[in-house]
Scaffold this motif. Sequence first.
Motif, PDB file in Angstrom:
ATOM      1  N   ALA A  82       0.824  -1.218   0.000  1.00 25.81           N
ATOM      2  CA  ALA A  82       0.000   0.000   0.000  1.00 25.81           C
ATOM      3  C   ALA A  82       0.858   1.268   0.000  1.00 25.81           C
ATOM      4  CB  ALA A  82      -0.934   0.003   1.203  1.00 25.81           C
ATOM      5  N   GLY A  83       2.180   1.092   0.020  1.00 26.30           N
ATOM      6  CA  GLY A  83       3.076   2.240  -0.028  1.00 26.30           C
ATOM      7  C   GLY A  83       3.379   2.876   1.313  1.00 26.30           C
ATOM      8  N   VAL A  84       3.064   2.180   2.408  1.00 25.34           N
ATOM      9  CA  VAL A  84       3.338   2.717   3.742  1.00 25.34           C
ATOM     10  C   VAL A  84       4.807   2.484   4.078  1.00 25.34           C
ATOM     11  CG1 VAL A  84       2.812   2.497   6.211  1.00 25.34           C
ATOM     12  CG2 VAL A  84       0.973   2.323   4.518  1.00 25.34           C
ATOM     13  N   LYS A  85       5.474   3.542   4.553  1.00 26.43           N
ATOM     14  CA  LYS A  85       6.873   3.441   4.965  1.00 26.43           C
ATOM     15  C   LYS A  85       6.936   2.689   6.298  1.00 26.43           C
ATOM     16  CE  LYS A  85      10.882   6.044   6.314  1.00 26.43           C
ATOM     17  NZ  LYS A  85      11.174   6.929   7.405  1.00 26.43           N
ATOM     18  N   ILE A  86       7.758   1.683   6.350  1.00 29.28           N
ATOM     19  CA  ILE A  86       7.978   0.941   7.588  1.00 29.28           C
ATOM     20  C   ILE A  86       9.064   1.680   8.358  1.00 29.28           C
ATOM     21  CG2 ILE A  86       8.607  -1.281   8.616  1.00 29.28           C
ATOM     22  CD1 ILE A  86       5.966  -1.304   6.939  1.00 29.28           C
ATOM     23  N   VAL A  87       8.723   2.203   9.516  1.00 29.96           N
ATOM     24  CA  VAL A  87       9.677   2.957  10.327  1.00 29.96           C
ATOM     25  C   VAL A  87      10.688   2.003  10.956  1.00 29.96           C
ATOM     26  CG1 VAL A  87       9.924   4.458  12.352  1.00 29.96           C
ATOM     27  CG2 VAL A  87       8.029   4.803  10.752  1.00 29.96           C
ATOM     28  N   ARG A  88      10.207   0.866  11.427  1.00 25.01           N
ATOM     29  CA  ARG A  88      11.077  -0.164  11.995  1.00 25.01           C
ATOM     30  C   ARG A  88      10.526  -1.519  11.633  1.00 25.01           C
ATOM     31  NH1 ARG A  88      11.511  -1.468  18.085  1.00 25.01           N
ATOM     32  NH2 ARG A  88      10.374  -3.221  17.284  1.00 25.01           N
ATOM     33  N   GLU A  89      11.338  -2.329  10.988  1.00 24.64           N
ATOM     34  CA  GLU A  89      10.928  -3.658  10.532  1.00 24.64           C
ATOM     35  C   GLU A  89      10.463  -4.537  11.694  1.00 24.64           C
ATOM     36  OE1 GLU A  89      10.938  -4.859   7.291  1.00 24.64           O
ATOM     37  OE2 GLU A  89      11.534  -2.872   6.591  1.00 24.64           O
ATOM     38  N   ALA A  90       9.676  -5.526  11.357  1.00 24.62           N
ATOM     39  CA  ALA A  90       9.170  -6.474  12.361  1.00 24.62           C
ATOM     40  C   ALA A  90      10.335  -7.238  12.993  1.00 24.62           C
ATOM     41  CB  ALA A  90       8.200  -7.449  11.702  1.00 24.62           C
ATOM     42  N   ARG A  91      10.230  -7.378  14.316  1.00 17.44           N
ATOM     43  CA  ARG A  91      11.232  -8.166  15.054  1.00 17.44           C
ATOM     44  C   ARG A  91      10.662  -8.593  16.393  1.00 17.44           C
ATOM     45  NH1 ARG A  91      15.615  -3.496  16.554  1.00 17.44           N
ATOM     46  NH2 ARG A  91      14.351  -2.078  15.401  1.00 17.44           N
ATOM     47  N   GLN A  92      11.285  -9.595  16.973  1.00 16.26           N
ATOM     48  CA  GLN A  92      10.858 -10.031  18.304  1.00 16.26           C
ATOM     49  C   GLN A  92      11.610  -9.203  19.339  1.00 16.26           C
ATOM     50  OE1 GLN A  92      11.103 -14.206  19.212  1.00 16.26           O
ATOM     51  NE2 GLN A  92       9.816 -13.963  21.014  1.00 16.26           N
ATOM     52  N   GLU A  93      10.843  -8.645  20.262  1.00 11.53           N
ATOM     53  CA  GLU A  93      11.411  -7.800  21.314  1.00 11.53           C
ATOM     54  C   GLU A  93      11.883  -8.669  22.479  1.00 11.53           C
ATOM     55  OE1 GLU A  93      11.992  -4.783  20.872  1.00 11.53           O
ATOM     56  OE2 GLU A  93      10.662  -4.257  19.225  1.00 11.53           O
ATOM     57  N   PRO A  94      12.772  -8.133  23.331  1.00  4.94           N
ATOM     58  CA  PRO A  94      13.244  -8.902  24.494  1.00  4.94           C
ATOM     59  C   PRO A  94      12.107  -9.354  25.408  1.00  4.94           C
ATOM     60  CG  PRO A  94      14.610  -6.950  24.172  1.00  4.94           C
ATOM     61  CD  PRO A  94      13.455  -6.843  23.210  1.00  4.94           C
ATOM     62  N   TRP A  95      10.975  -8.651  25.392  1.00  2.00           N
ATOM     63  CA  TRP A  95       9.835  -9.020  26.236  1.00  2.00           C
ATOM     64  C   TRP A  95       8.930 -10.043  25.549  1.00  2.00           C
ATOM     65  CZ3 TRP A  95      11.327  -4.093  25.047  1.00  2.00           C
ATOM     66  CH2 TRP A  95      10.679  -3.482  23.985  1.00  2.00           C
ATOM     67  N   GLY A  96       9.343 -10.521  24.361  1.00  2.00           N
ATOM     68  CA  GLY A  96       8.662 -11.628  23.714  1.00  2.00           C
ATOM     69  C   GLY A  96       7.637 -11.280  22.653  1.00  2.00           C
TER      70      GLY A  96
END
Length: 130
Positions: A82-96
Amino acid sequence: MEILSSRTILRPEDYSATLGFYRDVLGLAIAREYPGGTVFFAGQGLIEVAAHGGSEQQARFDGALWMQVRDLTAAQTELVLAGVKIVREARQEPWGLHEMWIADPDGIPIVLVEIPADHPIRRDSRTATD
């Protein structure tokens, strides 16, 4: 104090762009419309986009919207297409939790979250009774 309901109210600088983002890009369903505003369903919460406001005199929103999704990878693909800028890619955080960050047209951070099946949020902490 008894809270009966709540919602987040956004007063964007460009009402049309922000309305289109939440309605057309994120695909949020409309809960109600009124002259000068639209209220969207956002899971168990509501987000109101109001046409009034959005001036420099108004206090700047200094938080983030947190939205849980079923499948973060699918959401990321849909948003990129849809053309949305991803500010930060998906990832698993330390809190799970699995998190990805985007922003609305006014730069308000939106945290998209997938909760893994084994995360404590999903566990039933009640003790079984006979």
